[in-house]
Write a protein that holds these residues in place. Structure first.
Motif, PDB file in Angstrom:
ATOM      1  N   GLY A 274      32.822  34.203  40.595  1.00  0.00           N
ATOM      2  CA  GLY A 274      33.374  35.154  41.555  1.00  0.00           C
ATOM      3  C   GLY A 274      33.889  34.536  42.844  1.00  0.00           C
ATOM      4  O   GLY A 274      33.987  35.216  43.865  1.00  0.00           O
ATOM      5  N   VAL A 275      34.220  33.230  42.796  1.00  0.00           N
ATOM      6  CA  VAL A 275      34.760  32.588  44.007  1.00  0.00           C
ATOM      7  C   VAL A 275      36.245  32.927  44.136  1.00  0.00           C
ATOM      8  O   VAL A 275      37.021  32.757  43.189  1.00  0.00           O
ATOM      9  CB  VAL A 275      34.552  31.059  43.971  1.00  0.00           C
ATOM     10  CG1 VAL A 275      35.263  30.383  45.143  1.00  0.00           C
ATOM     11  CG2 VAL A 275      33.061  30.714  43.986  1.00  0.00           C
ATOM     12  N   ASP A 276      36.638  33.404  45.295  1.00  0.00           N
ATOM     13  CA  ASP A 276      38.047  33.724  45.592  1.00  0.00           C
ATOM     14  C   ASP A 276      38.246  33.528  47.100  1.00  0.00           C
ATOM     15  O   ASP A 276      37.302  33.137  47.804  1.00  0.00           O
ATOM     16  CB  ASP A 276      38.400  35.141  45.098  1.00  0.00           C
ATOM     17  CG  ASP A 276      37.596  36.239  45.796  1.00  0.00           C
ATOM     18  OD1 ASP A 276      37.047  35.995  46.884  1.00  0.00           O
ATOM     19  OD2 ASP A 276      37.523  37.355  45.248  1.00  0.00           O
ATOM     20  N   PRO A 277      39.434  33.786  47.629  1.00  0.00           N
ATOM     21  CA  PRO A 277      39.627  33.527  49.066  1.00  0.00           C
ATOM     22  C   PRO A 277      38.713  34.372  49.964  1.00  0.00           C
ATOM     23  O   PRO A 277      38.458  34.000  51.107  1.00  0.00           O
ATOM     24  CB  PRO A 277      41.105  33.868  49.291  1.00  0.00           C
ATOM     25  CG  PRO A 277      41.741  33.612  47.956  1.00  0.00           C
ATOM     26  CD  PRO A 277      40.726  34.070  46.950  1.00  0.00           C
TER      27      PRO A 277
ATOM     28  N   VAL B 100      30.445  30.874  51.163  1.00  0.00           N
ATOM     29  CA  VAL B 100      29.666  29.807  50.519  1.00  0.00           C
ATOM     30  C   VAL B 100      29.918  28.458  51.186  1.00  0.00           C
ATOM     31  O   VAL B 100      29.013  27.630  51.289  1.00  0.00           O
ATOM     32  CB  VAL B 100      29.916  29.758  48.989  1.00  0.00           C
ATOM     33  CG1 VAL B 100      29.454  31.057  48.349  1.00  0.00           C
ATOM     34  CG2 VAL B 100      31.352  29.464  48.629  1.00  0.00           C
ATOM     35  N   ALA B 101      31.141  28.252  51.672  1.00  0.00           N
ATOM     36  CA  ALA B 101      31.442  26.986  52.352  1.00  0.00           C
ATOM     37  C   ALA B 101      30.656  26.902  53.656  1.00  0.00           C
ATOM     38  O   ALA B 101      30.077  25.859  53.982  1.00  0.00           O
ATOM     39  CB  ALA B 101      32.941  26.872  52.615  1.00  0.00           C
TER      40      ALA B 101
ATOM     41  N   VAL C  89      31.596  22.132  46.400  1.00  0.00           N
ATOM     42  CA  VAL C  89      32.405  22.252  45.179  1.00  0.00           C
ATOM     43  C   VAL C  89      32.502  23.732  44.822  1.00  0.00           C
ATOM     44  O   VAL C  89      31.471  24.387  44.601  1.00  0.00           O
ATOM     45  CB  VAL C  89      31.773  21.483  43.991  1.00  0.00           C
ATOM     46  CG1 VAL C  89      32.691  21.569  42.772  1.00  0.00           C
ATOM     47  CG2 VAL C  89      31.494  20.030  44.357  1.00  0.00           C
ATOM     48  N   LEU C  90      33.711  24.256  44.795  1.00  0.00           N
ATOM     49  CA  LEU C  90      33.907  25.673  44.493  1.00  0.00           C
ATOM     50  C   LEU C  90      34.581  25.817  43.141  1.00  0.00           C
ATOM     51  O   LEU C  90      35.741  25.430  42.967  1.00  0.00           O
ATOM     52  CB  LEU C  90      34.768  26.349  45.576  1.00  0.00           C
ATOM     53  CG  LEU C  90      34.334  26.167  47.043  1.00  0.00           C
ATOM     54  CD1 LEU C  90      35.135  27.098  47.944  1.00  0.00           C
ATOM     55  CD2 LEU C  90      32.849  26.424  47.224  1.00  0.00           C
TER      56      LEU C  90
ATOM     57  N   ALA D 265      42.063  26.871  51.789  1.00  0.00           N
ATOM     58  CA  ALA D 265      42.277  27.196  53.204  1.00  0.00           C
ATOM     59  C   ALA D 265      41.191  28.143  53.701  1.00  0.00           C
ATOM     60  O   ALA D 265      40.674  27.985  54.808  1.00  0.00           O
ATOM     61  CB  ALA D 265      43.657  27.819  53.396  1.00  0.00           C
ATOM     62  N   ALA D 266      40.825  29.109  52.862  1.00  0.00           N
ATOM     63  CA  ALA D 266      39.779  30.061  53.265  1.00  0.00           C
ATOM     64  C   ALA D 266      38.460  29.324  53.467  1.00  0.00           C
ATOM     65  O   ALA D 266      37.740  29.556  54.439  1.00  0.00           O
ATOM     66  CB  ALA D 266      39.622  31.142  52.202  1.00  0.00           C
ATOM     67  N   ALA D 267      38.152  28.407  52.553  1.00  0.00           N
ATOM     68  CA  ALA D 267      36.890  27.667  52.649  1.00  0.00           C
ATOM     69  C   ALA D 267      36.900  26.724  53.838  1.00  0.00           C
ATOM     70  O   ALA D 267      35.922  26.620  54.576  1.00  0.00           O
ATOM     71  CB  ALA D 267      36.644  26.887  51.365  1.00  0.00           C
ATOM     72  N   GLU D 268      38.001  26.017  54.039  1.00  0.00           N
ATOM     73  CA  GLU D 268      38.043  25.000  55.098  1.00  0.00           C
ATOM     74  C   GLU D 268      38.078  25.631  56.484  1.00  0.00           C
ATOM     75  O   GLU D 268      37.628  25.024  57.445  1.00  0.00           O
ATOM     76  CB  GLU D 268      39.230  24.056  54.885  1.00  0.00           C
ATOM     77  CG  GLU D 268      38.949  23.087  53.751  1.00  0.00           C
ATOM     78  CD  GLU D 268      40.103  22.157  53.452  1.00  0.00           C
ATOM     79  OE1 GLU D 268      41.218  22.401  53.963  1.00  0.00           O
ATOM     80  OE2 GLU D 268      39.888  21.187  52.686  1.00  0.00           O
TER      81      GLU D 268
END
Ligand SMILES: O=C(CO)[C@H](O)[C@H](O)COP(=O)(O)O
Ligand SMILES: [Fe+2]
Length: 229
Positions: A178-181, A187-188, A194-195, A222-225
């Protein structure tokens, strides 16, 4: 495989075209995937069947980077050598898949492969407390394993606990399901690097129209960073 804690996007080929895995691996890497995540399911540990070591060996020449093999099988130990010979860079076994996770991790490392351990949503972080020095990656499941496209289950408290337990050991925290933007920043920020993304990475594209893969991967990264601590 060198260790670093930068964000790595690992598309799961569970969401790719099953009739075209080689070309799908090449397309997703060309569009910016850092790792390729391979979901092995046995119809016993999880209620779904996917593929085995022969399929991993067949796609290996089509992957330049890391082949990340997630074993949702029980037992695990009889198959470790086959997945190592198939060219896996990381082999991850579930702590729930048997009584001897320490032996399993030893066998994975013994086969010359990075050893990962996965935790189902119902399994606490403490389950890995005594095997941290045997482990190169901890995979925190944010769905109950078995299927792609499921709704994200918030495991951020577990991720934070693991990050603290890990300290400065060179252990990746991988998030799967279920990882998405929208969910990637959560989670990041909690400490994952690692996603895994299946549906959100492959959405809208194909081998003949791979540009959406790149857009999807860039959006998740970009969302994670943006909030990565
Ligand atoms: O291990 C898995 C399921 O058991 C898959 O890696 C995971 O579900 C990825 O798919 P999605 O991003 O669509 O949730
Ligand atoms: Fe997976």
């Amino acid at each position: 495989m060198t260790f670093d804690r930068s964000i790595k996007i690992a598309p799961s080929i569970l969401a790719a075209d099953f009739a075209n895995f080689g070309a799908e691996c090449e397309a997703i890497e060309a569009q910016g995937a850092d790792w390729v995540h391979v979901d092995v399911m046995d119809g016993h540990f999880v209620p779904n069947i996917t593929f085995g070591p022969a399929m991993c060996a067949a796609i290996r020449p089509h992957i330049k980077g890391v082949m990340d093999v997630h074993l949702m099988i029980s037992p695990v130990d009889p198959y470790i050598d086959a997945f190592a010979k198939a060219g896996a860079d990381v082999i991850t076994a579930h702590v729930e898949a048997g009584p001897h996770i320490h032996r399993t991790l030893q066998a994975i490392r013994g086969a010359g492969v990075k050893a990962g351990v996965a935790l189902n949503p119902g399994t606490p972080a403490s389950a890995v407390a005594d095997i941290l020095d045997m482990t190169d990656l901890i995979c925190v499941m944010t769905v109950n394993p078995g299927f792609g496209g499921q709704k994200f289950i918030d495991m951020t408290a577990k991720i934070r606990t693991l990050r603290e337990m890990i300290g400065d050991r060179p252990i990746h925290i991988e998030i799967d399901g279920g990882v998405d933007p929208k969910t990637a920043p959560l989670v990041a920020q909690a400490g994952a690097d690692v996603l895994v993304a299946g549906s959100a990475a492959f959405k809208g594209g194909s081998v003949s129209n791979p540009a959406p893969y790149g857009e999807n991967i860039r959006a998740i990264r970009a969302a994670a960073e943006g909030t990565y601590a």
